[in-house]
Design an enzyme around this catalytic site. Structure first.
Site, PDB file in Angstrom:
ATOM      1  N   GLU A  33      40.644  56.154  51.155  1.00 47.00           N
ATOM      2  CA  GLU A  33      40.468  55.109  51.957  1.00 47.00           C
ATOM      3  C   GLU A  33      39.299  55.441  53.242  1.00 47.00           C
ATOM      4  O   GLU A  33      38.396  54.873  53.582  1.00 47.00           O
ATOM      5  CB  GLU A  33      41.420  54.570  52.595  1.00 47.00           C
ATOM      6  CG  GLU A  33      42.296  53.602  51.560  1.00 47.00           C
ATOM      7  CD  GLU A  33      41.371  52.435  50.926  1.00 47.00           C
ATOM      8  OE1 GLU A  33      40.330  52.008  51.492  1.00 47.00           O
ATOM      9  OE2 GLU A  33      41.777  52.074  49.843  1.00 47.00           O
ATOM     10  N   TYR A 119      42.292  47.000  58.235  1.00 46.60           N
ATOM     11  CA  TYR A 119      42.093  47.273  56.626  1.00 46.60           C
ATOM     12  C   TYR A 119      42.958  48.303  56.203  1.00 46.60           C
ATOM     13  O   TYR A 119      43.413  48.130  55.130  1.00 46.60           O
ATOM     14  CB  TYR A 119      40.681  47.423  56.459  1.00 46.60           C
ATOM     15  CG  TYR A 119      40.666  47.914  55.174  1.00 46.60           C
ATOM     16  CD1 TYR A 119      40.464  47.084  54.161  1.00 46.60           C
ATOM     17  CD2 TYR A 119      40.467  49.242  54.975  1.00 46.60           C
ATOM     18  CE1 TYR A 119      40.456  47.317  52.860  1.00 46.60           C
ATOM     19  CE2 TYR A 119      40.214  49.583  53.393  1.00 46.60           C
ATOM     20  CZ  TYR A 119      40.286  48.817  52.585  1.00 46.60           C
ATOM     21  OH  TYR A 119      40.267  49.133  51.288  1.00 46.60           O
ATOM     22  N   ASP A 137      38.272  44.202  53.581  1.00 43.29           N
ATOM     23  CA  ASP A 137      36.756  44.983  53.805  1.00 43.29           C
ATOM     24  C   ASP A 137      35.591  43.948  53.480  1.00 43.29           C
ATOM     25  O   ASP A 137      35.972  42.805  52.995  1.00 43.29           O
ATOM     26  CB  ASP A 137      37.006  46.372  53.271  1.00 43.29           C
ATOM     27  CG  ASP A 137      36.671  46.139  51.684  1.00 43.29           C
ATOM     28  OD1 ASP A 137      36.862  45.217  51.019  1.00 43.29           O
ATOM     29  OD2 ASP A 137      36.258  47.183  51.045  1.00 43.29           O
ATOM     30  N   CYS A 191      30.140  40.176  41.757  1.00 46.93           N
ATOM     31  CA  CYS A 191      30.014  39.256  43.039  1.00 46.93           C
ATOM     32  C   CYS A 191      29.526  40.324  44.058  1.00 46.93           C
ATOM     33  O   CYS A 191      30.065  40.482  45.334  1.00 46.93           O
ATOM     34  CB  CYS A 191      31.440  38.746  43.453  1.00 46.93           C
ATOM     35  SG  CYS A 191      31.150  37.620  44.530  1.00 46.93           S
ATOM     36  N   CYS A 197      26.764  35.131  39.042  1.00 44.44           N
ATOM     37  CA  CYS A 197      27.830  33.992  38.616  1.00 44.44           C
ATOM     38  C   CYS A 197      27.865  33.596  37.161  1.00 44.44           C
ATOM     39  O   CYS A 197      29.068  33.253  36.556  1.00 44.44           O
ATOM     40  CB  CYS A 197      27.569  32.672  39.458  1.00 44.44           C
ATOM     41  SG  CYS A 197      27.628  33.219  41.327  1.00 44.44           S
ATOM     42  N   CYS A 200      30.599  35.637  35.693  1.00 44.34           N
ATOM     43  CA  CYS A 200      31.925  36.092  36.561  1.00 44.34           C
ATOM     44  C   CYS A 200      32.911  35.334  35.872  1.00 44.34           C
ATOM     45  O   CYS A 200      33.079  34.217  35.556  1.00 44.34           O
ATOM     46  CB  CYS A 200      31.586  35.556  37.766  1.00 44.34           C
ATOM     47  SG  CYS A 200      33.167  35.615  38.801  1.00 44.34           S
ATOM     48  N   CYS A 206      35.270  28.973  41.070  1.00 51.46           N
ATOM     49  CA  CYS A 206      34.562  29.304  42.194  1.00 51.46           C
ATOM     50  C   CYS A 206      33.830  28.116  42.994  1.00 51.46           C
ATOM     51  O   CYS A 206      32.980  27.768  42.513  1.00 51.46           O
ATOM     52  CB  CYS A 206      34.044  30.585  41.921  1.00 51.46           C
ATOM     53  SG  CYS A 206      33.070  31.120  43.458  1.00 51.46           S
TER      54      CYS A 206
HETATM   55  S1  SF4 Z   1      31.489  32.852  40.737  1.00 52.79           S
HETATM   56 FE1  SF4 Z   1      32.007  33.152  42.756  1.00 52.79          FE
HETATM   57  S2  SF4 Z   1      33.314  34.980  42.617  1.00 52.79           S
HETATM   58 FE2  SF4 Z   1      32.321  34.970  40.833  1.00 52.79          FE
HETATM   59  S3  SF4 Z   1      30.153  36.080  41.303  1.00 52.79           S
HETATM   60 FE3  SF4 Z   1      29.944  33.977  41.482  1.00 52.79          FE
HETATM   61  S4  SF4 Z   1      30.340  33.514  43.986  1.00 52.79           S
HETATM   62 FE4  SF4 Z   1      31.057  35.693  43.269  1.00 52.79          FE
END
Ligand code: SF4
Length: 302
Positions: A33, A119, A137, A191, A197, A200, A206
């Site tokens: 860390e 953290y 973080d 992300c 996205c 993702c 999201c």
């Molecule tokens: S969908 Fe949300 S969590 Fe996924 S990359 Fe896009 S902003 Fe990030």
């Protein structure tokens, strides 16, 4: 499937295999860390292995003097972390180290140690003690700020809200301690600052995804960390790179003459324009107890 389960399913297929993920040893977790703060994983991997060979446990590290730990850290940057890590070891096992010692047993106890912030204490609690907690973080802030609060570029001001929302996101039982690691990886490959996205696994859940996919979100040009990095006039690198070079030379037997430092660390050194810059960097290293200046030579402290 819960949102966390969906994230963990993605993590099982795409998670990185990193040596500090195979251990619950708090020493190894703390070393990783501290090294990972502001340093890339690929770089840390090399230093992490070397460090553990050189300092395999709290006692060995606690016994090491300043020059030894600075030398071992040299090349990783942000060298104060090396002394801080050694000082944490001394707080735990004593100086000189006692044969018996007690490790902190909770996140709150870790936080009591000087040099361990919110953290790091949460990371130790999650990865070593398997406490149900979320270390926040930059990476976790970015993903959870978007995923749970819908904020495209969350700032540390939102950390309390993120922590609260994370408490609902974390599973009650099972692999809650893997969720932060999964978030680190999602932040690294999907992300990112400009998120992808479209690929993702969390997209349908999201609230920030439609904002990004609409193309209407403006990505801020500079991160806070970069803005804060000092750089002297037209130098190629930020000062921290040159300070690292100074420490490398200071680590030579007998140190290095201050008068020759400028040209040794910077091919474009200009005596008239840069002398004060070198002096200021050396003063800062001395003030941080990373170097000493004596009889015109810069060396490592004992
Ligand atoms: S969908 Fe949300 S969590 Fe996924 S990359 Fe896009 S902003 Fe990030």
């Amino acid at each position: 499937m819960t949102p966390a389960a969906r994230l963990l399913a993605w993590f099982d297929r795409n998670g990185r295999d990193l040596p500090w993920r195979d251990t619950r040893d708090p020493y190894r977790i703390l070393v990783s860390e501290m090294m990972l703060q502001q340093t890339q994983v690929s770089r840390v991997l090399v230093f992490y292995r070397r460090w553990l060979e050189r300092f395999p446990d709290w006692q060995t590290l606690a016994k090491a003097d300043n020059a030894t730990v600075i030398r071992a850290w040299s090349g990783l940057g942000y060298n104060r972390r090396a002394l801080m890590l050694r000082d944490i070891a001394r707080q735990i096992v004593g100086n000189p180290p006692a044969p018996k010692y007690q490790l902190p047993g909770t996140e709150a106890e870790w936080l009591e140690l000087k040099g361990v912030g919110p953290y790091t204490s949460a990371a130790l609690a999650a990865f070593s003690l398997h406490e149900r907690t979320m270390p926040v973080d930059t990476n976790v802030r970015r993903v959870l700020g978007r995923l749970l609060l819908g904020i495209p570029f969350p700032s540390p001001k939102q950390d309390d809200r993120i922590k609260k929302a994370a408490d609902e996101f974390l599973p009650e039982r099972g692999r809650y301690y893997d969720v932060p690691q999964a978030l680190f990886d999602l932040a690294t490959v999907v992300c990112k600052k400009t998120p992808n996205c479209a690929v993702c696994p969390m997209r349908s859940l999201c609230p920030a995804a439609p904002k990004f996919l609409s193309g209407k979100v403006r990505v801020p040009k500079r991160s806070v960390a970069k803005t804060n990095e000092s750089r002297h006039r037209n130098k190629l690198h930020p000062d921290r790179i040159y300070r690292g070079r100074i420490l490398k030379l200071a680590g030579r037997p007998g140190g290095f003459p201050l008068a020759r430092l400028g040209e040794a660390i910077d091919p474009g050194y200009d005596g008239a324009l840069d002398r004060a810059w070198i002096a200021a960097m050396v003063s800062r290293l001395v003030a941080d107890k990373l170097a000493r200046l004596s009889r015109g030579r810069v060396s490592l402290p004992r």
